[in-house]
Design a protein around this motif. Structure first.
Motif, PDB file in Angstrom:
ATOM      1  N   PHE A 102      36.715   7.349  50.040  1.00 27.98           N
ATOM      2  CA  PHE A 102      35.840   6.231  49.658  1.00 27.98           C
ATOM      3  C   PHE A 102      34.412   6.714  49.444  1.00 27.98           C
ATOM      4  CE2 PHE A 102      33.302   2.348  50.626  1.00 27.98           C
ATOM      5  CZ  PHE A 102      33.760   1.578  49.572  1.00 27.98           C
ATOM      6  N   GLY A 103      33.976   7.676  50.253  1.00 25.87           N
ATOM      7  CA  GLY A 103      32.638   8.229  50.077  1.00 25.87           C
ATOM      8  C   GLY A 103      32.482   8.906  48.729  1.00 25.87           C
ATOM      9  N   MET A 104      33.510   9.665  48.322  1.00 27.86           N
ATOM     10  CA  MET A 104      33.461  10.376  47.042  1.00 27.86           C
ATOM     11  C   MET A 104      33.393   9.392  45.872  1.00 27.86           C
ATOM     12  SD  MET A 104      33.642  13.559  45.879  1.00 27.86           S
ATOM     13  CE  MET A 104      34.145  14.535  44.465  1.00 27.86           C
ATOM     14  N   PRO A 122      29.830   2.233  58.052  1.00 25.54           N
ATOM     15  CA  PRO A 122      30.125   3.405  58.877  1.00 25.54           C
ATOM     16  C   PRO A 122      31.623   3.523  59.134  1.00 25.54           C
ATOM     17  CG  PRO A 122      28.301   2.152  59.797  1.00 25.54           C
ATOM     18  CD  PRO A 122      28.894   1.307  58.713  1.00 25.54           C
ATOM     19  N   THR A 123      32.100   4.747  59.204  1.00 21.29           N
ATOM     20  CA  THR A 123      33.516   5.005  59.462  1.00 21.29           C
ATOM     21  C   THR A 123      33.648   5.843  60.725  1.00 21.29           C
ATOM     22  OG1 THR A 123      33.647   7.113  58.270  1.00 21.29           O
ATOM     23  CG2 THR A 123      33.847   5.096  56.962  1.00 21.29           C
ATOM     24  N   GLY A 124      34.886   6.134  61.075  1.00 18.30           N
ATOM     25  CA  GLY A 124      35.130   6.986  62.233  1.00 18.30           C
ATOM     26  C   GLY A 124      35.004   8.465  61.915  1.00 18.30           C
ATOM     27  N   SER A 133      25.195  17.472  55.217  1.00 19.09           N
ATOM     28  CA  SER A 133      23.856  16.936  55.484  1.00 19.09           C
ATOM     29  C   SER A 133      23.407  15.925  54.440  1.00 19.09           C
ATOM     30  CB  SER A 133      22.841  18.082  55.550  1.00 19.09           C
ATOM     31  OG  SER A 133      22.776  18.764  54.304  1.00 19.09           O
ATOM     32  N   ARG A 134      24.155  15.795  53.340  1.00 18.98           N
ATOM     33  CA  ARG A 134      23.782  14.831  52.295  1.00 18.98           C
ATOM     34  C   ARG A 134      24.241  13.418  52.644  1.00 18.98           C
ATOM     35  NH1 ARG A 134      24.419  15.996  46.382  1.00 18.98           N
ATOM     36  NH2 ARG A 134      22.340  15.074  46.366  1.00 18.98           N
ATOM     37  N   ILE A 135      25.096  13.295  53.631  1.00 17.01           N
ATOM     38  CA  ILE A 135      25.483  11.977  54.119  1.00 17.01           C
ATOM     39  C   ILE A 135      24.425  11.515  55.116  1.00 17.01           C
ATOM     40  CG2 ILE A 135      27.240  10.638  55.333  1.00 17.01           C
ATOM     41  CD1 ILE A 135      29.311  12.696  54.417  1.00 17.01           C
ATOM     42  N   SER A 143      20.386  -7.243  57.624  1.00 24.60           N
ATOM     43  CA  SER A 143      20.971  -7.480  58.949  1.00 24.60           C
ATOM     44  C   SER A 143      20.391  -6.584  60.027  1.00 24.60           C
ATOM     45  CB  SER A 143      22.484  -7.271  58.887  1.00 24.60           C
ATOM     46  OG  SER A 143      22.790  -5.893  58.696  1.00 24.60           O
ATOM     47  N   GLY A 144      19.771  -5.464  59.609  1.00 25.86           N
ATOM     48  CA  GLY A 144      19.292  -4.490  60.571  1.00 25.86           C
ATOM     49  C   GLY A 144      20.378  -3.562  61.080  1.00 25.86           C
ATOM     50  N   ASN A 145      21.603  -3.719  60.568  1.00 20.28           N
ATOM     51  CA  ASN A 145      22.707  -2.849  60.978  1.00 20.28           C
ATOM     52  C   ASN A 145      22.619  -1.490  60.298  1.00 20.28           C
ATOM     53  OD1 ASN A 145      23.833  -4.892  62.559  1.00 20.28           O
ATOM     54  ND2 ASN A 145      25.042  -5.702  60.844  1.00 20.28           N
ATOM     55  N   GLU A 146      23.223  -0.507  60.926  1.00 17.58           N
ATOM     56  CA  GLU A 146      23.208   0.848  60.390  1.00 17.58           C
ATOM     57  C   GLU A 146      24.343   1.016  59.370  1.00 17.58           C
ATOM     58  OE1 GLU A 146      21.892   4.858  62.539  1.00 17.58           O
ATOM     59  OE2 GLU A 146      23.918   4.223  63.119  1.00 17.58           O
ATOM     60  N   LEU A 147      24.020   1.689  58.265  1.00 17.11           N
ATOM     61  CA  LEU A 147      24.981   1.969  57.199  1.00 17.11           C
ATOM     62  C   LEU A 147      25.001   3.464  56.903  1.00 17.11           C
ATOM     63  CD1 LEU A 147      24.044  -0.865  54.664  1.00 17.11           C
ATOM     64  CD2 LEU A 147      25.959  -0.882  56.273  1.00 17.11           C
TER      65      LEU A 147
END
Length: 300
Positions: A102-104, A122-124, A133-135, A143-147
């Motif tokens: 999915f990231g690709m 975010p994933t596991g 390091s590019r991620i 929402s202030g949530n981390e992505l």
């Protein structure tokens, strides 16, 4: 003006040393013929990107075409590891960049949309963040949530194989659809290879199947059976025996070089490669006709 040219000319004109390449296709419609032509022409220092590198990039790395590979899943499907790519990475001979599937695809979506990056949930797979390091981590301003954020991927060249296209590059493809559309819209230059070149009226008769529009295509090439050992839905089957055999061939540099000498350097083009496979192989890969139900588009 027609964009129809021979594959050798398309690769010579639109694929240069040091550029980045996305050879699209998922499970089927993998453009092996174009990969082999790149090998024949001795292209070097390429940055190869593909969600599933498959044997096409194993062969290109073996031929010395690549300086970097960007991927998600990497392997000989259903068999095991891509021995050549994996070995080159482990020995530090080529650079590498890894994402989730999915990231690709999100990298391509960002590139196609003209965005600098694409946010995803975010994933596991936190180890991927440690290895790449590019991620990055970003904060959702609402929402202030981390992505998670992944960078845009804009290949210099995308090569897309389709079942049929017209001379302007308007292309139909069907079966399992991968990232072909995203790769084409993200790339600077697009080369289409096609099983058939058809009249524009055939393309216009089924507009929903036109995933690659001609206005983003630089060259279209008539290359029947271009996917072997992969397959093209409705045209020929997957050569599973080849995938099994490649696992054995790729165990030694000598056997890989021998295969390249015979099947790539030793053939003038893909038509000669296909002919060399022989009539028995052609017969084994034949598929029966199974037509879809007709669709009435009404007046247009």
């Amino acid at each position: 003006m027609s964009k129809l040219i021979p594959l050798s000319e398309a690769i010579s004109k639109f694929m240069q040393d040091g550029e980045s390449l996305y050879a699209a296709g998922f499970t089927h419609l993998i453009p092996f013929a174009a990969g082999h032509e790149i090998i024949r022409q001795g292209k070097r220092d390429l940055e190869l990107a593909r969600a599933t590198p498959d044997l096409i990039y194993d062969q290109m790395v073996a031929a010395g075409c690549a300086k970097k590979i960007t991927f998600s899943y990497m392997g000989n499907p259903g068999v095991g590891s891509l021995r050549i790519v994996r070995g080159a990475i482990e020995r530090g001979e080529i650079e590498w960049e890894e994402y989730s599937h999915f990231g690709m695809i999100s990298c391509l979506q960002a590139g196609a949309a003209g965005l600098p990056f694409m946010p995803i949930m975010p994933t596991g797979a936190t180890d991927l963040e440690k290895a790449n390091s590019r991620i990055k981590r970003v904060v959702d301003p609402y929402s202030g949530n981390e992505l998670i954020a992944v960078p845009a991927l804009n290949p210099d060249v995308a090569i897309i194989h389709v079942q049929r296209a017209d001379i302007n590059g308007n292309s139909h493809l069907w079966g399992i659809i991968g990232e072909q559309k995203e790769a084409a819209f993200a790339a600077e230059k697009v080369i289409v290879t096609a099983e058939e070149i058809v009249d524009e009226s055939v393309i216009r008769s089924d507009p929903n199947r036109t995933l690659i529009p001609g206005f983003i295509v630089d060259a279209v090439c008539h290359v029947p059976h271009a996917c072997h050992p992969s397959y093209a839905q409705g045209y020929y089957d997957r050569d599973n025996a080849f995938y099994m055999g490649w696992d054995e061939i790729s165990k030694s540099q000598e056997s890989v070089q021998s295969w390249l000498d015979e099947w790539v350097y030793g053939t003038r083009d893909h038509a000669e490669y296909w002919e060399k496979l022989g009539k028995e192989k052609h017969k084994n890969l034949e598929v029966e006709e199974l037509l879809s139900a007709p669709i009435n588009y009404g007046k247009y």
